[in-house]
Design a protein around this motif. Structure first.
Motif, PDB file in Angstrom:
ATOM      1  N   VAL A  14      30.866  50.696 -42.033  1.00  0.00           N
ATOM      2  CA  VAL A  14      31.164  49.368 -42.569  1.00  0.00           C
ATOM      3  C   VAL A  14      30.616  49.291 -43.987  1.00  0.00           C
ATOM      4  O   VAL A  14      29.762  50.078 -44.388  1.00  0.00           O
ATOM      5  N   ASP A  15      31.130  48.311 -44.748  1.00  0.00           N
ATOM      6  CA  ASP A  15      30.774  48.252 -46.166  1.00  0.00           C
ATOM      7  C   ASP A  15      29.876  47.092 -46.533  1.00  0.00           C
ATOM      8  O   ASP A  15      29.637  46.833 -47.710  1.00  0.00           O
ATOM      9  N   SER A  16      29.382  46.348 -45.521  1.00  0.00           N
ATOM     10  CA  SER A  16      28.557  45.190 -45.852  1.00  0.00           C
ATOM     11  C   SER A  16      27.613  44.853 -44.708  1.00  0.00           C
ATOM     12  O   SER A  16      27.782  45.344 -43.581  1.00  0.00           O
ATOM     13  N   GLU A  17      26.644  44.001 -45.021  1.00  0.00           N
ATOM     14  CA  GLU A  17      25.711  43.470 -44.028  1.00  0.00           C
ATOM     15  C   GLU A  17      26.184  42.087 -43.599  1.00  0.00           C
ATOM     16  O   GLU A  17      26.668  41.305 -44.419  1.00  0.00           O
ATOM     17  N   ARG A  18      26.032  41.782 -42.315  1.00  0.00           N
ATOM     18  CA  ARG A  18      26.520  40.514 -41.783  1.00  0.00           C
ATOM     19  C   ARG A  18      25.497  39.923 -40.832  1.00  0.00           C
ATOM     20  O   ARG A  18      24.671  40.629 -40.263  1.00  0.00           O
ATOM     21  N   SER A  19      25.620  38.617 -40.597  1.00  0.00           N
ATOM     22  CA  SER A  19      24.873  37.912 -39.564  1.00  0.00           C
ATOM     23  C   SER A  19      25.815  36.881 -38.957  1.00  0.00           C
ATOM     24  O   SER A  19      26.474  36.136 -39.702  1.00  0.00           O
ATOM     25  N   LEU A  20      25.902  36.826 -37.644  1.00  0.00           N
ATOM     26  CA  LEU A  20      26.786  35.858 -37.004  1.00  0.00           C
ATOM     27  C   LEU A  20      26.353  35.630 -35.569  1.00  0.00           C
ATOM     28  O   LEU A  20      25.581  36.410 -34.992  1.00  0.00           O
ATOM     29  N   LYS A  21      26.858  34.542 -34.980  1.00  0.00           N
ATOM     30  CA  LYS A  21      26.598  34.192 -33.592  1.00  0.00           C
ATOM     31  C   LYS A  21      27.770  34.652 -32.736  1.00  0.00           C
ATOM     32  O   LYS A  21      28.938  34.550 -33.143  1.00  0.00           O
ATOM     33  N   LEU A  22      27.456  35.128 -31.529  1.00  0.00           N
ATOM     34  CA  LEU A  22      28.478  35.641 -30.633  1.00  0.00           C
ATOM     35  C   LEU A  22      28.367  34.969 -29.274  1.00  0.00           C
ATOM     36  O   LEU A  22      27.269  34.581 -28.847  1.00  0.00           O
ATOM     37  N   ALA A  23      29.504  34.862 -28.596  1.00  0.00           N
ATOM     38  CA  ALA A  23      29.538  34.285 -27.256  1.00  0.00           C
ATOM     39  C   ALA A  23      30.491  35.108 -26.391  1.00  0.00           C
ATOM     40  O   ALA A  23      31.443  35.707 -26.900  1.00  0.00           O
ATOM     41  N   ALA A  60      23.726  60.562 -43.506  1.00  0.00           N
ATOM     42  CA  ALA A  60      24.021  59.369 -44.308  1.00  0.00           C
ATOM     43  C   ALA A  60      22.934  58.310 -44.146  1.00  0.00           C
ATOM     44  O   ALA A  60      22.169  58.325 -43.176  1.00  0.00           O
ATOM     45  N   PRO A  61      22.846  57.350 -45.077  1.00  0.00           N
ATOM     46  CA  PRO A  61      21.826  56.294 -44.982  1.00  0.00           C
ATOM     47  C   PRO A  61      21.871  55.577 -43.646  1.00  0.00           C
ATOM     48  O   PRO A  61      22.941  55.285 -43.099  1.00  0.00           O
ATOM     49  N   GLY A  62      20.683  55.285 -43.102  1.00  0.00           N
ATOM     50  CA  GLY A  62      20.592  54.644 -41.801  1.00  0.00           C
ATOM     51  C   GLY A  62      20.903  53.160 -41.864  1.00  0.00           C
ATOM     52  O   GLY A  62      20.510  52.467 -42.798  1.00  0.00           O
ATOM     53  N   MET A  63      21.622  52.694 -40.835  1.00  0.00           N
ATOM     54  CA  MET A  63      21.886  51.265 -40.671  1.00  0.00           C
ATOM     55  C   MET A  63      21.539  50.885 -39.242  1.00  0.00           C
ATOM     56  O   MET A  63      21.920  51.580 -38.292  1.00  0.00           O
ATOM     57  N   VAL A  64      20.821  49.780 -39.081  1.00  0.00           N
ATOM     58  CA  VAL A  64      20.453  49.289 -37.752  1.00  0.00           C
ATOM     59  C   VAL A  64      21.243  48.030 -37.452  1.00  0.00           C
ATOM     60  O   VAL A  64      21.379  47.141 -38.308  1.00  0.00           O
ATOM     61  N   HIS A  65      21.772  47.956 -36.235  1.00  0.00           N
ATOM     62  CA  HIS A  65      22.467  46.781 -35.729  1.00  0.00           C
ATOM     63  C   HIS A  65      21.579  46.146 -34.663  1.00  0.00           C
ATOM     64  O   HIS A  65      20.994  46.856 -33.837  1.00  0.00           O
ATOM     65  N   ALA A  66      21.470  44.822 -34.693  1.00  0.00           N
ATOM     66  CA  ALA A  66      20.619  44.120 -33.734  1.00  0.00           C
ATOM     67  C   ALA A  66      21.401  43.006 -33.050  1.00  0.00           C
ATOM     68  O   ALA A  66      22.164  42.272 -33.699  1.00  0.00           O
ATOM     69  N   PHE A  67      21.202  42.889 -31.721  1.00  0.00           N
ATOM     70  CA  PHE A  67      21.818  41.836 -30.921  1.00  0.00           C
ATOM     71  C   PHE A  67      20.692  41.107 -30.189  1.00  0.00           C
ATOM     72  O   PHE A  67      20.131  41.630 -29.216  1.00  0.00           O
ATOM     73  N   GLU A  78      22.758  36.566 -31.200  1.00  0.00           N
ATOM     74  CA  GLU A  78      22.706  36.566 -32.662  1.00  0.00           C
ATOM     75  C   GLU A  78      22.793  38.011 -33.132  1.00  0.00           C
ATOM     76  O   GLU A  78      21.940  38.838 -32.808  1.00  0.00           O
ATOM     77  N   TYR A  79      23.849  38.320 -33.884  1.00  0.00           N
ATOM     78  CA  TYR A  79      24.085  39.701 -34.346  1.00  0.00           C
ATOM     79  C   TYR A  79      23.776  39.829 -35.828  1.00  0.00           C
ATOM     80  O   TYR A  79      24.090  38.923 -36.629  1.00  0.00           O
ATOM     81  N   SER A  80      23.171  40.954 -36.204  1.00  0.00           N
ATOM     82  CA  SER A  80      22.991  41.264 -37.620  1.00  0.00           C
ATOM     83  C   SER A  80      22.986  42.773 -37.799  1.00  0.00           C
ATOM     84  O   SER A  80      22.678  43.530 -36.867  1.00  0.00           O
ATOM     85  N   ASN A  81      23.368  43.210 -38.978  1.00  0.00           N
ATOM     86  CA  ASN A  81      23.291  44.633 -39.317  1.00  0.00           C
ATOM     87  C   ASN A  81      22.713  44.769 -40.719  1.00  0.00           C
ATOM     88  O   ASN A  81      23.013  43.968 -41.610  1.00  0.00           O
ATOM     89  N   ARG A  82      21.854  45.772 -40.895  1.00  0.00           N
ATOM     90  CA  ARG A  82      21.205  45.980 -42.194  1.00  0.00           C
ATOM     91  C   ARG A  82      20.996  47.472 -42.427  1.00  0.00           C
ATOM     92  O   ARG A  82      20.645  48.217 -41.506  1.00  0.00           O
TER      93      ARG A  82
END
Length: 444
Positions: A14-23, A60-67, A78-82
């Motif tokens: 993916v090309d960006s960092e995001r934060s959003l709510k999921l159901a 490649a550079p590390g990215m962590v996804h959190a739920f 609550e989801y975010s990736n950085r």
């Protein structure tokens, strides 16, 4: 080595960092699922890989996804990736550099220890991250592990000890250590091998640690030529398992058939001098064509059992099941103790991980969670319900949906993985295929 389109399908970054709510779109989040699911993996800046092999994917550079799960909320996840906030990554992203952070890229796995979440890599310095993933720091631990350790340390579920090693194909020396539950280094030792080897994982029991001296070794010709991955298969090398007391001491080596053990399911003692080790075994790995020197395609892995008798110095080895698998998981409370159930991602082809199989190692019975053809899934993460029944819990599974180029989080009943998901949570974006995940009760 087989070429992949790393910029399409489940592997595409993916090309960006995001934060959003999921159901959930189906079912409900169980009320006892309160915590955070983390997932680590490679994701280049700009959202595009430059090459087309696994050797281009891995570093490649590390990215962590959190739920983060809050079942009582209207949108309970609550989801975010950085991208990991290492000094180099922060500079690239135009962010302030966090103080006291080593230059590292721990893009492989994650560890919950001593009230800290740490991102880990292949022999690189660990990085402490927080829930928001926006901060990073040097972990508050003692010992030389802070300069680099395995991506797969083990935490003893009873003592809370962290057991770790550090091995690199650049050196024939292995560092080994134990950190107690308070974060204090209580064992540090160094051992020499006949030649440098690539060791990705290891195992522990209640009283022992088991190191792997196997057939993927330093290729000096490649190293002299400046190859970034100067390791390859050596069929003529003796493959060995090394047994040492948890508290350190001499290593007792026993030979096994040539192989590479990628990931350990578990290891446990039958008595003081006999053990069982279950791991994903490859008959060869990173093997090169004798004529061209090019890497051959890796075979697929098989869940393999080693029955080890230290008295007679004999090892009996055999497959525990038919079919190809990876990412074996157990109830973590059984680490180093007798376990019955193993959960694995199925792998019919080297470019596709699809489906989950639960194996009963006592009866041989297998049950499966089906994932639609063309889709792919992550490593299955076991979450215990906290009761004293080994398979009483949940399986958390990230699934890539090819038709929509999006992902979803499935919550499965660990006792009935072949049943309908307890809940399915659609994610309006792709969560790229990565390496390893971690569940943390409550999160930090």
């Amino acid at each position: 080595m087989k070429k992949f389109d790393l910029n399409a399908g489940a592997l595409a970054p993916v090309d960006s960092e995001r934060s959003l709510k999921l159901a959930p779109s189906q079912g409900e989040i169980p009320p006892d699922l309160q915590g955070t699911l983390y997932r680590n993996g490679p994701n280049p800046f700009g959202g595009r890989f430059e090459g087309n092999t696994m050797l281009d994917w891995w570093p490649a550079p590390g990215m962590v996804h959190a739920f983060k799960f809050s079942p009582e909320d209207e949108c309970p996840i609550e989801y975010s990736n950085r991208w990991l906030r290492t000094p180099a990554h922060s500079r690239h992203l135009g962010l302030p550099e966090a103080a006291n952070v080593p230059e590292t890229n721990p893009n492989v796995s994650l560890l919950d220890f001593n009230d800290e979440i740490m991102a880990l890599g292949e022999g690189v310095a660990p990085l402490h991250i927080n829930h928001s993933l926006s901060q990073a720091d040097k972990p508050s631990l003692e010992g030389s592990l802070l300069s680099g350790m395995t991506a797969h340390p083990k935490v003893d579920p009873q003592s809370g000890d962290l057991v770790w090693f550090f091995a690199t194909p650049a050196s024939e020396h292995i560092k080994y250590g134990v950190v107690n539950a308070s974060g204090q280094s209580v064992v540090e030792a160094s051992y020499s091998l006949p030649q440098p080897v690539f060791m990705h994982d290891f195992a522990i029991t209640q009283s022992k640690s088991i190191l792997f001296d196997l057939n993927v070794v330093l290729d000096t010709d490649l190293a002299l030529a400046g190859d970034p991955f100067p390791i390859s298969w050596d069929q003529n090398k003796a493959a060995r398992l090394g047994f040492l007391p948890r508290v350190g001491g001499s290593i007792d080596w026993l030979e096994i058939e040539p192989c590479f053990l990628q990931h350990v399911a578990n290891c446990f003692e039958i008595d003081e001098r006999s053990l069982v080790l279950d791991a994903v075994r490859y008959p060869y790995f990173l093997k090169r064509c004798e004529r061209t020197g090019n890497l051959l395609d890796n075979p697929l892995g098989t869940l393999w059992r080693y029955e080890i008798d230290l008295r007679s110095r004999r090892v009996k080895e055999y497959p525990l099941m038919q079919g190809s698998v990876e990412f074996p998981q157990i109830n973590p409370s059984r680490t180093g103790r007798v376990n019955r159930f193993v959960y694995m991602a199925e792998q019919e082809r080297d470019d596709e991980i699809r489906g989950v199989v639960k194996l009963d190692t006592q009866t041989g019975r297998q049950v499966r969670h089906w994932v639609e053809s063309g889709d792919q899934n992550s490593e299955p993460i076991f979450v215990s319900c906290g009761r004293d029944v080994e398979d009483d819990g949940y399986i958390l599974l990230l699934v890539y949906r090819a038709a929509t180029d999006t992902s979803e989080l499935r919550i499965l009943d660990a006792q009935r993985v072949d049943g309908e998901p307890i809940a399915t949570v659609p994610i309006p974006y792709r969560v790229p295929a990565g390496f390893h995940g971690l569940w943390v009760h409550g999160g930090y």
